[in-house]
Design an enzyme around this catalytic site. Structure first.
Site, mmCIF file in Angstrom:
data_model
loop_
_atom_site.group_PDB
_atom_site.id
_atom_site.type_symbol
_atom_site.label_atom_id
_atom_site.label_comp_id
_atom_site.label_asym_id
_atom_site.label_seq_id
_atom_site.Cartn_x
_atom_site.Cartn_y
_atom_site.Cartn_z
ATOM 1 N N GLU A 35 0.809 -1.221 0.000
ATOM 2 C CA GLU A 35 0.000 0.000 0.000
ATOM 3 C C GLU A 35 0.844 1.275 0.000
ATOM 4 O OE1 GLU A 35 -3.125 0.344 -0.439
ATOM 5 O OE2 GLU A 35 -3.582 2.371 0.259
ATOM 6 N N HIS B 236 25.863 3.619 0.971
ATOM 7 C CA HIS B 236 25.942 5.019 1.374
ATOM 8 C C HIS B 236 24.592 5.545 1.876
ATOM 9 C CE1 HIS B 236 27.313 9.352 0.063
ATOM 10 N NE2 HIS B 236 26.413 9.409 1.006
#
Lengths: 249, 249, 249, 249
Positions: free
Chosen positions: D151, D208
């Site tokens: 959702e 990162h």
């Protein structure tokens, strides 16, 4: 549980002075502060859990079924240990209107009367519950949680009326009792566990949570934190295949 | 969904008095307080989820697409249950300018009209979503979440118009319905699940989240907390190989 | 540990002026702010862990055995590095009544005297403890944590008296020392680890936690955060079968 | 990166008026509020990550190397997009004394100039990093994160200059670029990824973190929350053996 038979205090002012204080360290204020903190630690979700403080003969108790982070001093029950002659018929010095006493009351009382505790904390911490579930699993299937060689173990006292704290190499042992449909019915097995483990400051309740106490609020609270830390660590150790007991000299 | 056809209130002041109150317990204030709390619990990230409170005939609703932790009383919609003749054409007593009604509205209304709920909460909690994903996995592939023998189960009422709460040994059952592209299209299957499980206080939506309600704000909120606790516990139990159902006498 | 032999300051006012300041950046205030933050990060549960700040010759220290989120500036110890002639007999310029100095003191002093640190932080973070447990497991059984090719590594300085920070491809190395029953007994092995790893800003203590420091409070705190981030990431990587070291060019 | 060649503003008051406002919605105030929130979400630990807001031609930027939860409006950089003729020689309308511009600046500028974004957020969220690590693992080894039938996917816009949001059955695709030792060197591959995925609102950076943007602060922030939700869910799904893509009609 509905308070089937407790005597109303006769005082028309309902002894509100017992819970009204501008001192943040007053038990009625402190229970509220602690319960709000415990809510944010996930220990008392959905009205579960509770906290009680003893100040000499007086015992202050959080009520049943309240949102623990919203509790106010006027929600607090007060009773006198000396006046409790009949465990089936508790007498409250002060009872808040339209609330119910906590089913935990006789369990808190056990810590106060059998161990002279100054504070007792009951949590539904998921880490505590998971530890009891892991201990239930075969081949373990045991009623004792044991861990050693973790620094945080030093956060526990050696035991009732003993000086000093556990050492790093000591094994911390927390008994586990089986849960019952009615919380008050835990009292007997809790007291038995306290007798069998005379130095323990805590009892795990299988599939339910933890009772932990201390001589003072400070000690009960820091021992509760240290235990929860160890339970969470133990669950993570299990996931990573690391045993809870080790042979470090 | 854009409010395709709702009638503007004729009152020039937009009925602001319906959402302005200095009482912290007023529904418009309470929805904001609750939503901020739910944000910090991770239930309403990214404008997901919502909360609605019913006060007699009046229903207060959080709007669509707002940051739930920043919501203000003036953002709240209000409607009268009695005035809703046509579900396709909702009439609002009060609609905030430049906001949209929530797609959750008909689902909240189902809880209010079919169960006489006083509050309904919708979360996107990851624990709820993970539970529905685990139930979808073969060989399980089921539309019902079941757990028993966990103390926190006692945090739920026995069911609509029944006295008292579930017991420790009772099995808590929460039906799961399949998600739909448009949230309003969930209404029919939500109502069907409510009919099939007449005692449930909650319905899981697969890959989406949870709808949970209660007779009062207190009960809806504490049942939401207890369910989330049980869903998180269930996910951790799964990771540790512990079954959700057990045979404890 | 009880302060077996420390000399009472002769000043009748107990040098309270050393810890009283309206400046939020004063070390006595800053230690309290940091410890409260660390409590909410789970680094100092149950009175564990601590923080110390050095301002030129003066060292400010959190006491032993206090709830770290409740600490007040008047709880802070102060000593002068120059006056410490005998490590067995520490002289405090200011000692709070009815508290005990921290057992961590000689370890903090090592960071100040051997590395000229401005701040040293000690945590019991579970992620740090789990990393040391994973490193202890055969066939690893090592006393060094190593990770590379993670951006957050750039949060660390290259080393004592060196300019600049580690690069993305650099391997961050944190030595692990074995825990001892008495925290002060860690001092020798901590100093040895500092000698063997002259560029490290941190030392892990097996089954215990972390010591991490920096030239300034800012650097100590941000390096502590970056390390905790990496430890948590490393534990999750382990669960997902991802190695800590990789060969990215 | 040191600001090798940026021109000092000539205004003696350093254009402080650009960052001083009593309006909580002013970009300089909003960046501070957002960064404090992101700190508590674990997105910007140890000075990592950052946030930038564009208001017409003006771009407001958090500086490099500051504790993000402690940032103040006077720490904010301001530049004019129109005045940036040479990417190697950025001109700041307002630069705080004794701070450094963020290395993220050219990446934020890419979102502003290529996509007309109003806000861009950079996080080091561990869930984002773990997703990139999982994608790197053989046999996956891919540079695209894909998930569908959840959702929360509906929290994303369909793409640049398109109306409406993704649907429940749509597959959300977030490209992954490889990390570089110097953050500014990511600019080219970030821009390439933006060209190859013209509808994406985010780019993952391997090992990162994440860059995510939106037309407004509201959209950037809620998309960041929705993505982090999905990354955390994806990691938990992986632990539980549940695939990220499914065939639900």
């Amino acid at each position: 549980m509905a308070p089937t038979s407790f005597q109303e205090p006769t005082d028309t002012h309902n002894h509100d002075h017992l819970v009204k204080s501008t001192d943040s360290q007053h038990p009625a204020n402190l229970i509220c502060t602690l319960c709000e903190k415990f809510y944010h630690l996930g220990w008392v979700a959905g009205t579960g859990g509770g906290t009680s403080i003893r100040d000499n003969d007086l015992v202050y108790l959080a009520p049943s079924g309240v949102q623990k982070e919203l509790m106010k001093p006027e929600d607090i029950y007060v009773l006198s240990i000396a006046q409790q002659k009949d465990p089936k018929n508790r007498i409250y010095l002060r009872a808040p209107p339209s609330l119910k006493p906590s089913q935990c009351t006789p369990l808190f009382m056990a810590a106060f009367t059998k161990r002279n505790a100054g504070c007792c904390i009951h949590t539904h911490s998921q880490w505590a519950v998971l530890v009891t579930l892991l201990l239930e699993t075969r081949p373990l299937n045991t009623n004792i949680f044991e861990i050693n060689n973790i620094e945080q173990i030093k956060g526990f006292g050696k035991g009732f009326q003993k000086q000093g704290n556990l050492g790093y190499h000591d094994t911390l042992r927390i008994p586990v009792i089986e849960n019952t449909p009615h919380e008050e019915d835990l009292t007997e097995s809790l007291e038995t566990a306290m007798d069998e483990y005379p130095d323990t400051y805590a009892v795990l309740v299988r599939r339910h949570g933890l009772y932990v106490w201390g001589e003072t609020v400070h000690k009960a609270k820091t021992q509760a934190e240290s235990l929860d830390y160890l339970f969470q660590l133990a669950v993570e150790m299990k996931k990573l295949g690391i045993p809870w007991l080790s042979d470090i000299a």
